[in-house]
Design an enzyme around this catalytic site. Structure first.
Site: not given
Ligand code: GUN
Length: 281
Positions: A116, A49, A93
């Site tokens: 998200d 990211k 996350q």
């Molecule tokens: N962990 C696995 N996929 C995701 C996601 O799309 N967003 C977040 N915040 N954590 C994750």
């Protein structure tokens, strides 16, 4: 033999567009990423990211908390990021370390910074078809279908997996696009009979080899969202790729299909958050 849906190439085009739009703003968009604990996969995702943000001209700041710190400091940190006018988007996350309830944490994020789309308010807006953020993985799949001019209206979309992250929101988003949706899960009976009816089959379970060629109709579109590791360390989706590819009309490779699209959609949501208002739709 199926055409491979090139998520990497489309994601690169979307990120280039985000970069262009971000550069036109008075200040660069900013994403705060919160990484609590030491989950190895999460460390890799967060680094990805950070790279995406750099590519898009988005400022990223990662807040790393040890498990014990997180239990004490995570909610106050989110409260301060919510208040910070220099932060447009907040992403916590997942998974969170043991002892931290993700529901309470995700609800603490200001809905207008919830890139998200996990906050109940944004989930509700999506369910009602109102403008707002859309969750990244389902949005990435729809963008991929659209880019290849694959129609959704009137087609039978069978989704394997009812997670909050993918299956449930995707069912709503495909329904909103006039697809006819069957949402399957671990208790579904007669799974293969249902998957064989799919015009569009979405695999989002996380079980390598679950979807075999006999479960797929000739000419179906197969979207494989899963990321499994084989004992040899290879990345693979839920579908038995070589056999299913031979039968499908379109298929997402793993890696290089849904994964890059999810990340590109996150960048788009951060840009939309920076622009404010209803731009996120
Ligand atoms: N962990 C696995 N996929 C995701 C996601 O799309 N967003 C977040 N915040 N954590 C994750």
């Amino acid at each position: 033999m199926a055409v491979r849906l090139d998520g990497k190439a489309l994601a690169d085009r979307i990120k280039a567009q985000v970069r262009e739009e971000a550069a036109a703003l008075t200040r660069p968009p900013a994403l705060a990423v919160v990484l609590a604990g030491d989950d190895p996969a999460s460390q890799i995702y967060v680094r990805g990211k950070e790279r995406d943000c750099a590519e898009c001209g988005i400022q990223s700041r990662t807040h790393r908390l040890r498990c014990d710190e997180a239990r004490r400091d995570l909610l106050p940190l989110i409260a301060s990021l919510n208040q910070d006018p220099a932060v447009d988007g907040i992403l916590v996350q997942l998974p969170l370390p043991e002892g931290l309830e993700s529901r309470a944490v995700l609800q603490a994020i200001a809905p207008e910074k919830d890139v998200d789309c996990f906050h109940p308010l944004n989930v509700g807006r999506m369910a009602l078809g109102e403008p707002g953020f859309r969750p990244c993985t389902p949005a990435g799949l729809l963008a991929l279908l659209d880019a290849y001019a694959i129609p959704i209206r009137g087609r039978h979309c069978v989704i394997l997996g009812r997670s909050n992250l993918v299956g449930r929101p995707l069912a709503q988003m495909l329904t909103a696009r006039d697809g006819t949706v069957t949402l399957c899960h671990s208790r579904t009976e007669g799974l293969a009979d249902l998957t064989r009816q799919a015009d569009i089959l979405v695999c989002a379970v996380g079980q390598a080899g679950l979807v075999t060629a006999d479960m797929v109709r000739e000419g179906a579109v197969v979207l494989d969202v899963a990321m499994n590791r084989t004992p040899e360390g290879r990345l693979t989706g839920d579908a038995d790729f070589p056999a299913v590819e031979a039968k499908a009309s379109f298929i997402t490779p793993v890696p290089g299909g849904a994964g890059p699209m999810t990340r590109a959609m996150l960048m788009r949501n951060v840009l939309a958050a920076a622009k404010g208002g209803d731009a996120a739709c």
